[in-house]
Enzyme design. Structure first.
Site, PDB file in Angstrom:
ATOM      1  N   PRO A 126       0.829  -1.209   0.000  1.00  0.00           N
ATOM      2  CA  PRO A 126       0.000   0.000   0.000  1.00  0.00           C
ATOM      3  C   PRO A 126       0.862   1.256   0.000  1.00  0.00           C
ATOM      4  O   PRO A 126       1.852   1.337   0.724  1.00  0.00           O
ATOM      5  CB  PRO A 126      -0.790  -0.121   1.316  1.00  0.00           C
ATOM      6  CG  PRO A 126       0.002  -1.062   2.168  1.00  0.00           C
ATOM      7  CD  PRO A 126       0.700  -1.993   1.230  1.00  0.00           C
ATOM      8  N   LEU A 174      13.190  -1.419   0.683  1.00  0.00           N
ATOM      9  CA  LEU A 174      14.357  -1.317  -0.191  1.00  0.00           C
ATOM     10  C   LEU A 174      14.669  -2.626  -0.912  1.00  0.00           C
ATOM     11  O   LEU A 174      15.816  -3.059  -0.962  1.00  0.00           O
ATOM     12  CB  LEU A 174      15.560  -0.780   0.575  1.00  0.00           C
ATOM     13  CG  LEU A 174      15.571   0.746   0.675  1.00  0.00           C
ATOM     14  CD1 LEU A 174      16.718   1.230   1.535  1.00  0.00           C
ATOM     15  CD2 LEU A 174      15.665   1.388  -0.720  1.00  0.00           C
ATOM     16  N   GLY A 232       7.795  -1.374  -3.183  1.00  0.00           N
ATOM     17  CA  GLY A 232       7.062  -0.116  -3.126  1.00  0.00           C
ATOM     18  C   GLY A 232       7.601   0.895  -4.115  1.00  0.00           C
ATOM     19  O   GLY A 232       7.125   1.017  -5.252  1.00  0.00           O
ATOM     20  N   ARG A 233       8.633   1.618  -3.689  1.00  0.00           N
ATOM     21  CA  ARG A 233       9.119   2.696  -4.540  1.00  0.00           C
ATOM     22  C   ARG A 233       9.642   2.186  -5.877  1.00  0.00           C
ATOM     23  O   ARG A 233       9.511   2.876  -6.896  1.00  0.00           O
ATOM     24  CB  ARG A 233      10.197   3.486  -3.780  1.00  0.00           C
ATOM     25  CG  ARG A 233       9.580   4.366  -2.707  1.00  0.00           C
ATOM     26  CD  ARG A 233      10.567   4.822  -1.688  1.00  0.00           C
ATOM     27  NE  ARG A 233      11.011   3.732  -0.845  1.00  0.00           N
ATOM     28  CZ  ARG A 233      11.893   3.851   0.150  1.00  0.00           C
ATOM     29  NH1 ARG A 233      12.443   5.016   0.398  1.00  0.00           N
ATOM     30  NH2 ARG A 233      12.219   2.804   0.889  1.00  0.00           N
ATOM     31  N   ARG A 263      -0.491  -5.753   8.550  1.00  0.00           N
ATOM     32  CA  ARG A 263       0.844  -5.143   8.479  1.00  0.00           C
ATOM     33  C   ARG A 263       1.262  -4.726   9.876  1.00  0.00           C
ATOM     34  O   ARG A 263       0.498  -4.072  10.597  1.00  0.00           O
ATOM     35  CB  ARG A 263       0.844  -3.943   7.533  1.00  0.00           C
ATOM     36  CG  ARG A 263       2.184  -3.245   7.494  1.00  0.00           C
ATOM     37  CD  ARG A 263       2.328  -2.286   6.348  1.00  0.00           C
ATOM     38  NE  ARG A 263       3.056  -2.918   5.238  1.00  0.00           N
ATOM     39  CZ  ARG A 263       3.701  -2.250   4.284  1.00  0.00           C
ATOM     40  NH1 ARG A 263       3.684  -0.946   4.261  1.00  0.00           N
ATOM     41  NH2 ARG A 263       4.361  -2.886   3.336  1.00  0.00           N
ATOM     42  N   TYR A 309       0.469   4.234  13.453  1.00  0.00           N
ATOM     43  CA  TYR A 309      -0.942   4.590  13.350  1.00  0.00           C
ATOM     44  C   TYR A 309      -1.715   3.871  14.469  1.00  0.00           C
ATOM     45  O   TYR A 309      -1.132   3.149  15.284  1.00  0.00           O
ATOM     46  CB  TYR A 309      -1.464   4.294  11.935  1.00  0.00           C
ATOM     47  CG  TYR A 309      -0.750   5.144  10.919  1.00  0.00           C
ATOM     48  CD1 TYR A 309      -0.830   6.541  10.973  1.00  0.00           C
ATOM     49  CD2 TYR A 309       0.055   4.581   9.927  1.00  0.00           C
ATOM     50  CE1 TYR A 309      -0.143   7.347  10.066  1.00  0.00           C
ATOM     51  CE2 TYR A 309       0.746   5.375   9.012  1.00  0.00           C
ATOM     52  CZ  TYR A 309       0.640   6.760   9.095  1.00  0.00           C
ATOM     53  OH  TYR A 309       1.326   7.559   8.210  1.00  0.00           O
TER      54      TYR A 309
HETATM   55  C1  LIG Z   1       4.540   7.206  -1.453  1.00  0.00           C
HETATM   56  C2  LIG Z   1       4.462   6.182  -0.349  1.00  0.00           C
HETATM   57  C3  LIG Z   1       3.266   5.998   0.324  1.00  0.00           C
HETATM   58  C4  LIG Z   1       3.153   5.005   1.331  1.00  0.00           C
HETATM   59  N1  LIG Z   1       1.943   4.768   1.902  1.00  0.00           N
HETATM   60  C5  LIG Z   1       1.787   3.698   2.714  1.00  0.00           C
HETATM   61  C6  LIG Z   1       0.502   3.261   3.130  1.00  0.00           C
HETATM   62  O1  LIG Z   1      -0.533   3.793   2.695  1.00  0.00           O
HETATM   63  N2  LIG Z   1       0.439   2.222   4.000  1.00  0.00           N
HETATM   64  C7  LIG Z   1       1.560   1.560   4.435  1.00  0.00           C
HETATM   65  O2  LIG Z   1       1.440   0.624   5.221  1.00  0.00           O
HETATM   66  N3  LIG Z   1       2.788   1.921   4.002  1.00  0.00           N
HETATM   67  C8  LIG Z   1       2.925   2.930   3.137  1.00  0.00           C
HETATM   68  N4  LIG Z   1       4.153   3.226   2.629  1.00  0.00           N
HETATM   69  C9  LIG Z   1       5.286   2.340   2.922  1.00  0.00           C
HETATM   70  C10 LIG Z   1       5.438   1.305   1.802  1.00  0.00           C
HETATM   71  O3  LIG Z   1       4.307   0.432   1.744  1.00  0.00           O
HETATM   72  C11 LIG Z   1       6.697   0.454   2.006  1.00  0.00           C
HETATM   73  O4  LIG Z   1       6.556  -0.300   3.178  1.00  0.00           O
HETATM   74  C12 LIG Z   1       7.951   1.318   2.079  1.00  0.00           C
HETATM   75  O5  LIG Z   1       7.964   2.282   1.048  1.00  0.00           O
HETATM   76  C13 LIG Z   1       9.218   0.479   2.007  1.00  0.00           C
HETATM   77  O6  LIG Z   1       9.245  -0.262   0.814  1.00  0.00           O
HETATM   78  P1  LIG Z   1      10.094   0.241  -0.488  1.00  0.00           P
HETATM   79  O7  LIG Z   1      11.507   0.458  -0.051  1.00  0.00           O
HETATM   80  O8  LIG Z   1       9.956  -0.911  -1.471  1.00  0.00           O
HETATM   81  O9  LIG Z   1       9.454   1.489  -0.993  1.00  0.00           O
HETATM   82  C14 LIG Z   1       4.279   4.235   1.665  1.00  0.00           C
HETATM   83  C15 LIG Z   1       5.491   4.463   1.008  1.00  0.00           C
HETATM   84  C16 LIG Z   1       5.580   5.395  -0.007  1.00  0.00           C
HETATM   85  C17 LIG Z   1       6.894   5.558  -0.747  1.00  0.00           C
END
Ligand SMILES: Cc1cc2nc3c(=O)[nH]c(=O)nc-3n(C[C@H](O)[C@H](O)[C@H](O)COP(=O)(O)O)c2cc1C
Length: 358
Positions: free
Chosen positions: A24, A303, A325-326, A233, A185
């Site tokens: 998400p 990451l 995610g990113r 989560r 949260y």
């Molecule tokens: C733009 C953005 C919005 C995010 N919104 C949420 C969210 O709505 N709920 C959540 O549990 N984590 C949220 N996260 C965290 C991501 O789900 C993820 O756990 C985090 O970015 C690490 O993963 P990554 O390194 O692959 O981006 C968000 C991250 C980003 C970058």
């Protein structure tokens, strides 16, 4: 050659086409501040599904108006919001991805300016549409307005709000739900002794601090039925002395398993200011620890950016699913690219793009 990244996964009555999923991610793209999905959500979630993900989990979605991080968040507290999500879910399905949604309450981190599109940050003043936040205890998150303590009756109302949003998720066609118990949260605030100083049956012992989340899980299960996966989560550690640790979270995950949760999505942090040793795969050891200690399927996140890295996490049994995610924002076609990198044949490259894949 077979690769676990492209091995289907079955949870209850749902089979996912692969294990490369999208976690998400808040888009702050609601247009009229009414929690309703907009064209952005259709295109954004649609392109992630078209890119080959096994599942796409729609961003943190408020179960009440006060549950939102900002006024630009999605909501699912009324039937109009449900109806606005139906085309988004339908399109994700047309692309072969399972559609999930993260149901959330932001607790003391609610009522802030959205993360982008404004010059301001921090709490949104009531004069600008902000609202009084609520939490287990009246302790502010650094830099934000202080919340007020929730009564037991209000906790019960929030449990019901999660259940009603879970029911609307099913009516909208979602295949599974994820309950947001991480990142500081509301549910995480109850779990962590750093933010929960209550002396009633929702505070004190680990069992008491877990009570609210377990009630939300039970109420969600009662709405979605036995065939639908329910994910949670969690933040596996508060990265702070005296806060939640891996062992605490493994114990909680065992309870979640007993309460019919199918997979724990393992993130970390967010409840207090802490120094986090961020680096490639920095949270994966927590997914592994919970998987081994609680014997529950886990998702690794944080990451993860490379096809072989993702495959390695699965092959070494650290997790059952990887969430990107990113990297998915940079490249919504990550799963298709990963299949090419691993030389794995998949049959869901979009036919419309066949000339690109000759
Ligand atoms: C733009 C953005 C919005 C995010 N919104 C949420 C969210 O709505 N709920 C959540 O549990 N984590 C949220 N996260 C965290 C991501 O789900 C993820 O756990 C985090 O970015 C690490 O993963 P990554 O390194 O692959 O981006 C968000 C991250 C980003 C970058």
């Amino acid at each position: 050659m077979s690769h676990l990244l492209f091995e289907p996964l079955t949870l209850r009555g749902l089979t996912f086409r692969n294990r490369s999923w999208v976690p998400p991610m808040c888009q702050y793209s609601v247009e009229s501040l009414d929690g309703m999905a907009a064209p952005w959500h259709l295109v954004h979630y649609g392109s992630l599904a078209r890119g080959g993900a096994g599942a796409v989990i729609v961003e943190a979605t408020g179960v009440t108006p006060e549950a939102r991080i900002s006024e630009k968040d999605l909501g699912l507290w009324n039937d109009e919001q449900r109806d606005a999500l139906i085309p988004v879910v339908d399109f994700m399905h047309s692309q072969g991805a399972a559609a999930g949604i993260q149901l959330a309450h932001a607790g003391r981190k609610a009522s802030t300016y959205p993360e982008w599109g404004t010059d301001f940050e921090g709490s949104l003043p009531e004069s600008e549409g902000g609202w009084q936040t609520s939490a287990p205890s009246a302790e502010a998150f650094p830099g934000l307005e202080a919340p007020r303590e929730l009564s037991e009756a209000e906790i019960g109302e929030i449990v019901s709000a999660f259940a009603a949003s879970a029911r609307r998720s099913m009516e909208a066609g979602f295949d599974f739900v994820e309950i947001h118990g991480a990142h500081g949260y509301l549910l995480h605030e109850f779990l962590s002794p750093l933010s929960n100083t209550r002396t009633d049956s929702y505070g004190g012992s680990p069992e008491n601090r877990a009570r609210f989340l377990l009630e939300v899980v039970d109420a969600t299960r009662a709405e979605v039925g036995e065939d639908v996966p329910v994910l949670v989560r969690l933040s596996a550690t508060d990265w702070t002395e005296g806060g939640l640790s891996l062992d605490d979270t493994a114990q909680l995950s065992a309870w979640l398993k007993d309460h019919s949760v199918d997979l724990v999505d393992v993130s970390t942090g967010g409840n207090v200011m802490a120094t986090i040793p961020v680096g490639p795969g920095y949270q994966t050891t927590f997914a592994e620890g919970i998987r081994k200690q609680a014997r529950i399927p886990t998702a690794a996140v944080g990451l993860l950016t490379e096809p072989f890295q993702a495959e390695h996490i699965l092959a070494t049994e650290q997790a059952d699913v990887v969430l990107l995610g990113r990297e998915s924002l940079r490249d919504p076609n990550f799963p298709i690219r990963a299949a090419d990198a691993l030389r794995h044949q998949i049959d869901y490259k979009p036919a419309q793009y066949h000339r690109a894949y000759k």
